[in-house]
Design a protein around this motif. Structure first.
Motif, short mmCIF file in Angstrom:
data_model
loop_
_atom_site.label_atom_id
_atom_site.label_comp_id
_atom_site.label_asym_id
_atom_site.label_seq_id
_atom_site.Cartn_x
_atom_site.Cartn_y
_atom_site.Cartn_z
N CYS A 152 0.79 -1.39 0.17
CA CYS A 152 -0.03 -0.12 0.09
C CYS A 152 0.89 1.21 0.26
N ALA A 153 1.96 1.16 0.70
CA ALA A 153 2.73 2.43 0.85
C ALA A 153 3.38 2.66 -0.50
N GLU A 154 3.93 1.59 -1.25
CA GLU A 154 4.52 1.63 -2.53
C GLU A 154 3.41 2.34 -3.41
N GLN A 155 2.08 1.96 -3.53
CA GLN A 155 1.03 2.50 -4.51
C GLN A 155 0.91 3.85 -4.04
N CYS A 156 0.91 4.30 -2.75
CA CYS A 156 0.86 5.48 -2.24
C CYS A 156 1.59 6.43 -2.77
N ASN A 211 1.28 6.96 -6.57
CA ASN A 211 0.14 7.92 -6.65
C ASN A 211 0.50 9.38 -6.35
N ASP A 212 1.35 9.45 -5.39
CA ASP A 212 1.92 10.87 -4.82
C ASP A 212 2.52 11.33 -6.11
N GLN A 213 3.42 10.52 -6.97
CA GLN A 213 4.03 11.16 -8.20
C GLN A 213 3.10 11.90 -8.87
N LEU A 214 1.84 11.39 -9.07
CA LEU A 214 1.14 11.84 -10.12
C LEU A 214 0.33 13.09 -9.57
N LEU A 215 0.51 13.56 -8.38
CA LEU A 215 -0.05 15.10 -7.78
C LEU A 215 0.50 16.15 -8.65
N ALA A 216 -0.40 17.14 -8.86
CA ALA A 216 0.03 18.27 -9.65
C ALA A 216 1.23 19.10 -9.26
N LYS A 217 1.41 18.84 -7.82
CA LYS A 217 2.73 19.59 -7.37
C LYS A 217 4.02 19.09 -8.03
N HIS A 218 4.02 17.95 -8.78
CA HIS A 218 5.17 17.23 -9.02
C HIS A 218 5.43 17.47 -10.62
N CYS A 219 4.35 18.28 -11.35
CA CYS A 219 4.55 18.26 -12.75
C CYS A 219 5.14 19.77 -13.19
N ALA A 220 5.62 20.35 -12.19
CA ALA A 220 6.32 21.46 -12.48
C ALA A 220 7.58 21.40 -13.51
N ASP A 221 8.33 20.31 -13.31
CA ASP A 221 9.39 20.17 -14.22
C ASP A 221 9.12 19.75 -15.44
N THR A 222 7.98 18.91 -15.49
CA THR A 222 7.55 18.58 -16.98
C THR A 222 6.85 19.57 -17.74
N ILE A 282 -5.13 8.12 1.80
CA ILE A 282 -5.96 7.03 2.34
C ILE A 282 -6.63 6.31 1.06
N LYS A 283 -6.95 7.22 0.12
CA LYS A 283 -7.54 6.53 -1.08
C LYS A 283 -6.81 5.61 -1.86
N ALA A 284 -5.42 5.94 -1.83
CA ALA A 284 -4.30 5.06 -2.51
C ALA A 284 -4.31 3.82 -1.59
N TYR A 285 -4.10 3.83 -0.15
CA TYR A 285 -4.32 2.55 0.55
C TYR A 285 -5.49 1.85 0.32
N THR A 286 -6.57 2.41 0.42
CA THR A 286 -7.88 1.82 0.19
C THR A 286 -7.82 1.00 -0.92
N ALA A 287 -7.47 1.69 -2.24
CA ALA A 287 -7.68 0.72 -3.43
C ALA A 287 -6.76 -0.23 -3.38
N SER A 288 -5.54 -0.05 -2.74
CA SER A 288 -4.60 -1.37 -2.69
C SER A 288 -5.25 -2.32 -1.74
N LEU A 289 -5.78 -1.87 -0.51
CA LEU A 289 -6.17 -2.95 0.31
C LEU A 289 -7.32 -3.66 -0.48
#
Length: 1124
Positions: A613-617, A620-631, A738-745
């Motif tokens: 779940c932590a790996e999936q989280c 999921n965190d890498q897809l957040l808008a705050k990480h797209c500045a470089d792209t 939490i949604k990422a954890y829930t989806a993995s669970l």
């Protein structure tokens, strides 16, 4: 004569009784040897001298002549008598058991019975069992150090109470003295029985060597394999010594070792006896007497033979055998276990696929279980008493889980397909065995009447069987037939029997086979207990736990770990009615072991699940808008030449790069985690539930419980709350995690039947309460504390401003960098909605209660200020329309700024709560619109004339769903809670009226504050005074609701006083006081706009609309609009 001896019945009864007495003696030994369980009267200082005296003089204790030594017993003789009576009775049971064994053994010798394990199996087995059981009882009795004290104390107390000693005491005391050197006395006792014992033991020379083979020979013979000869797969598995094939090796070795210790003369005269004895001595170092009580066979044998003349060669044989065991035995048994793991797996897979083979090949199953059980027990007793050797790894098995697993699987298979066994063997008994037996009987020339009656009954019983009985689920019971066969063995085994069984071996072979077949019909579970009973593990908890620990460290063994707790369900079968106290202790021990294993398995599984779940989280965190500045930056400058990366600089990978691989054999961390999870979840397939001493155990519930606890801890940890620095994760970020954890669970469904939805709901529901089921703080408590201590505290001092236009709080522009951006935690469209979704109605109720506590503390201070200025406020209330008098009274009024400051704080709190309530409504509208709709209709149907209690009940329901109400029920409840029993309602009403007056007449002072200017961009004032509108309306509504007064009337009065006061402000020509006058005028308009009880008409009647229009024009004129 021989029929009347009832040898069969006596052997059966005495063996059962002997087992009970043995278990009882072992329990007494353990109780007296354990400081925690030792009887109190044995550890009492007062009885110490009496015990020493009894042990010294036993059994001739002079109670009357040495009363000074027994004063402690004399003083509490009734207590001593009651406490020692059960021990005394248990020792009497030993004496009685010994007497009956003596009598029966002498009778058997007088009858000169034949003992041959291959012919009269049951008769011989019962005879050898009785000898070993009796010997074990005596040896265990001799190991009880406190037996003299227990018996002596009982007899002293008995004599002091009744005037005479117990009648059985002299013989019991004499027995204790005789068995101070038990082996010496036992060998003397069994001297007359040497012929019978040796004959019985020598019949094992055919069976034991065949059973005691190394794994290489098992493998070459393809033992237990159904696939080695496919053509004979449907042929019934049978042999002439069928019962000997699944007979426990430990039992056989116990017979041989103890038998030849008691009757050792043939070791010097008979080479076959010597060979058999030496083979048994090479089998291991220890034999089990009972439970965890063992016999060091080489030491005991050497000590005994050292004192017997002419046995020096036997002592040398013993030493040679011990050296052989230390050198070879561990490796031999290791290889056997390795062979059995493979063979058991193959056997189970074939039988699971074709359960019909259980009928003809049932013997294979019991042989496999018996062989495996023998290896488990050998390893357990030798691991606990491991010798000092060069290869200790031979006594460690990190793959024991697999062997236990397939034992459990085969047991379950036999129970599941019991009807298959019954159908096959009922037909076999009726259509084959009955005919063969009848032919065998017909071939007997002379058949006495008693034997004829028994054998005729056998044929008639078997001939009457049919498959319809199985189909009709009729209960079968062949115990009478088997007991009759044991009787027949006894009748035909005595010397000069009319029908000697040794002359009719075919009859014995047929009946032994029939006995096995009848047990397949009515005693499958008893057979499983007999061949696979491993309850000794209960008495070796350290070894058992070590085996589990070693297996759990092996990746390939994780799928078999459930066999350890499952084995605990078998421990209840080894209790005995003669020792009920032991059963209670066993129950606690079994449950503790079972729970420990299940907790460990659940812990390992939950750790892997949550790591995934932590790996999936993280992904999921890498897809957040705050990480797209470089792209985005790279896309804008795509046409430009890319700069060469600096040396050592690692280019950031894009999301999804982890899924690209050139070689599938290269496993990632996630691959390894999924493999581990697959292995761990496979172990739950062993059984859905099992029973341990009347407790139903469901393994998956332990997993759910662990996941629930760990997930709760993780959610709190993901909030990243730091009380010292007042840092916390944004609610939207936490919700995404939490949604990422829930989806993995929810992917757990692919591995194991676990209700992940129930798990997630349970955890998230707990997070909506202040404390979870473990009593730990939840995110509800953390966010409540943070919003109160950080955001609202700074908003109270105007460092953070409420912004109505953007529906959030924002930071004021200051020289110091803010610790956090307020809009990132209070944005209605994102963050507060995430908060509402996280903590739900329950959590917002808790937040609301905390907010109300802060409001009531401010109201308390406001009332104090009103009481201090009560006289002035009373005059102001009656003279608000007289400017000259009001000007004079205003100079006498103190604390006006303080009142407005506290009211602003209340307004800020209520504004925040209103925003949270709006978010809750949006969330509930999305999740359960059909619930929110009817509640909204119910709220709208409430009329002003309705009963206030009904109104508040409906408003409370509406408020719980986030709906806005004219009267805030939470605030009403908070105000009501401030009232004490001594509070006067009239006084409170007066204070409420004066408080509104106080606020109204203090409004002009706001114009003096430079921050009171209105900001068009924010839709409010820079010092949060626009929140006064909310505070005045809601506080007034709550106070007058509590006092059951007309809200509209008092708000109209407030409006009139406030208008009059502000109009007087307009007459002031000094620029200092009127700088923010227009901004203050707007405040009056806001109060009316937010009120459900005031209207614009009311405002216009006391405050000219032209002033409001001019005020809006003035404040908007100062707002600079920048275009493009």
């Amino acid at each position: 004569m021989d029929y009347q001896q009832k040898l069969a019945e006596k052997l059966t009864i005495l063996n059962e009784r002997g087992n009970g007495v043995l278990i009882r003696m072992n329990y007494i030994k353990k109780t007296c040897g354990d400081p925690k369980l030792r009887p109190s009267f044995l550890t009492d200082k007062a009885t110490e001298s009496a015990i020493k005296y009894i042990n010294k003089k036993f059994p001739n204790i002079d109670v009357r002549g040495n009363i000074q030594n027994l004063n402690a017993i004399q003083r509490q003789k009734s207590e001593v008598l009651a406490a020692t009576s059960s021990y005394y009775d248990s020792f009497l049971d030993v004496k009685e058991f010994r007497d009956h064994v003596y009598e029966l053994l002498n009778t058997i010798d007088a009858c000169q019975c034949l003992f041959d394990i291959t012919i009269n199996f049951d008769f011989t087995r019962n005879y050898l069992d009785l000898i070993t059981t009796y010997t074990s009882v005596i040896i265990t009795l001799s190991r009880i150090d406190d037996k003299k004290a227990l018996v002596g104390m009982f007899n002293c107390a008995h004599e002091m109470t009744n005037g005479s000693s117990d009648p059985s005491y002299p013989r019991l005391g004499q027995m204790f003295l005789e068995y101070e050197h038990p082996w010496k006395k036992l060998t003397e006792e069994f001297g007359p029985h040497t012929r019978s014992v040796t004959a019985a033991l020598m019949s094992l020379k055919i069976v034991y060597p065949r059973r005691n083979l190394p794994a290489e020979q098992w493998r070459s013979a393809q033992l237990l394999s159904l696939l080695s000869a496919p053509a004979t797969m449907l042929d019934p598995a049978c042999c002439e010594t069928v019962a000997c094939e699944y007979l426990s090796m430990e039992v056989i070795e116990r017979w041989i070792i103890i038998g030849f210790l008691l009757c050792h003369s043939s070791l010097n005269t008979n080479q076959a006896s010597l060979d058999l004895w030496k083979m048994a001595l090479r089998s291991g170092l220890y034999l089990t007497l009972t439970r965890d009580e063992v016999l060091n066979i080489h030491k005991v044998s050497e000590d005994l033979f050292d004192n017997i003349k002419g046995y020096s060669k036997r002592v040398a044989d013993i030493k040679e055998c011990r050296d052989h065991v230390l050198l070879n035995c561990g490796a031999m048994h290791r290889e056997r276990r390795q062979f059995l793991r493979v063979a058991m797996k193959e056997l189970f897979n074939v039988l699971e696929d074709e359960p019909g083979l259980l009928g003809p090949k049932a013997l294979f199953v019991f042989m496999a279980l018996s062989f495996s059980r023998d290896e488990v027990l050998w390893l357990v007793r030798h691991s606990e008493n491991m010798p000092k050797i060069k290869t200790p790894e031979d006594y460690i098995d990190n793959q024991m889980a697999e062997l236990l697993f397939y034992m459990e699987k085969l047991r379950g298979l036999m129970k599941k397909h019991k009807h298959v066994l019954q159908r096959y063997h009922v037909q076999y008994l009726a259509q084959f065995d009955a005919l063969v037996l009848n032919d065998t009987i017909q071939s007997i020339y002379v058949c006495p009447e008693e034997e004829s009656v028994l054998m005729t009954s056998f044929v008639s019983t078997l001939s009457g069987l049919s498959v319809k009985q199985v189909d009709n689920k009729q209960e079968f019971d062949f115990r009478a037939l088997r007991l009759d066969w044991l009787r027949l063995q006894a009748y035909t085994s005595v010397n000069k029997a009319p029908l000697p069984i040794k002359d009719y071996p075919d009859l014995a072979k047929v009946m032994n086979l029939i006995q096995f077949h009848t047990r397949m019909v009515d005693s499958v579970e008893e057979m499983l207990q007999e061949t696979s009973e491993v309850s000794i593990l209960c008495f070796y908890p350290r070894v058992f736990e070590k085996m589990f620990s070693q297996s759990s460290e092996e990746m390939t063994m994780k799928r078999y770990l459930m066999s350890f707790p499952s084995v605990c369900s078998l421990f209840s079968q080894c209790g005995h009615p003669l020792c009920p106290e032991e059963i209670e202790a066993m129950e606690k021990k079994s449950l503790r072991l079972c729970v420990t294993f299940l907790e460990q398995i659940a812990k390992q599984t939950s750790n892997v699940v949550l790591e995934i779940c932590a790996e999936q989280c993280n992904l999921n965190d890498q897809l957040l808008a705050k990480h797209c500045a470089d792209t985005i930056s790279a896309a804008r400058h795509r046409k430009q030449k890319k700069p060469v990366p600096k040396k050592g600089e690692v280019q950031k990978e894009k999301p999804g790069a982890e899924s690209i691989r050139k070689d599938r054999s290269v496993t990632t961390n996630v691959d390894k985690l999924h493999m581990t999870l697959t292995e761990l979840c496979s172990t739950y397939s062993l059984c859905g539930d099992f029973i341990v001493f009347d407790h139903i155990v469901i393994p998956t519930e332990f997993l759910i419980s662990h996941l629930e606890t760990r997930l709760s801890e993780l959610i709190v940890r993901m909030a990243n709350y730091n009380q010292a620095t007042q840092e916390i994760a944004r609610p939207s970020d936490l919700l995404g995690g939490i949604k990422a954890y829930t989806a993995s669970l929810h992917t757990l469904y692919s591995y194991i039947s676990v209700d992940a939805t129930r798990l997630v709901k349970s955890v998230l529901l707990q997070q909506t309460h202040p404390l979870d089921s473990q009593g730990n703080q939840t995110i509800t408590t953390l966010y409540t504390n943070w919003y109160l201590e950080s955001l609202l505290r700074q908003a109270s001092s105007s460092v953070i401003v409420h912004c109505p236009t953007m529906h959030c709080f924002v930071n004021q522009t200051t020289d110091n960098e803010p610790s956090f951006r307020a809009e990132e935690f209070s944005d209605v469209s994102g963050r507060l909605q995430a908060l509402a979704e996280l903590i739900g109605p329950y959590g917002l109720k808790f937040l609301s209660e905390n907010l109300m506590w802060h409001i009531t503390s401010q109201v308390s201070e406001l009332k104090k200020l009103a009481i201090e200025n009560m006289d002035v406020l009373v005059q102001m209330r009656s003279n608000f329309d007289k400017p000259e008098e009001m000007a004079a009274l205003r100079k006498r009024l103190t604390g006006g700024e303080n009142v407005l400051k506290r009211m602003t704080i209340i307004g800020v709190i209520l504004s925040f709560r209103s925003m949270a309530q709006d978010c809750l409504k949006d969330i509930l509208d999305k999740h359960c619109p059909y619930l929110v709709g009817p509640i909204t209709c119910l709220r709208d149907c409430i009329s002003p004339e309705a009963d206030i209690k009904v109104t508040l009940s409906v408003f409370e329901l509406a408020s719980a769903t986030g709906l806005t109400c004219d009267i805030d029920p939470a605030l009403v409840a908070a105000i009501s809670s401030m009232l004490s029993d001594n509070t006067s309602i009239d006084e409170e009403y007066k204070l409420s009226c004066l408080l509104l007056v106080y606020i109204a007449v203090s409004l002009p002072t706001l114009a003096l504050d430079i921050n009171s200017s209105y900001s068009r961009e924010r839709g409010g004032h820079n010092n949060n005074i626009h929140c006064l509108a909310t505070a005045i309306n809601q506080l007034a509504a709550a106070m007058f609701t509590v006092q059951n007064k007309n809200i509209e009337q008092h708000l109209k009065e407030f409006l009139m006083i406030a208008s009059s006061t502000l109009l007087q402000l307009g007459q002031n020509v000094e620029r200092v006081e009127v700088k923010n006058r227009e901004s203050i005028y707007l405040l009056l308009h806001m109060i009316v706009e937010e009120s459900s009880f005031l209207s614009q008409d009311m405002l216009e009647s006391c405050f000219p609309y032209a002033l409001l229009r001019n005020a809006y024009r003035e404040v908007y004129r100062t707002f600079v609009v920048t275009l493009g």
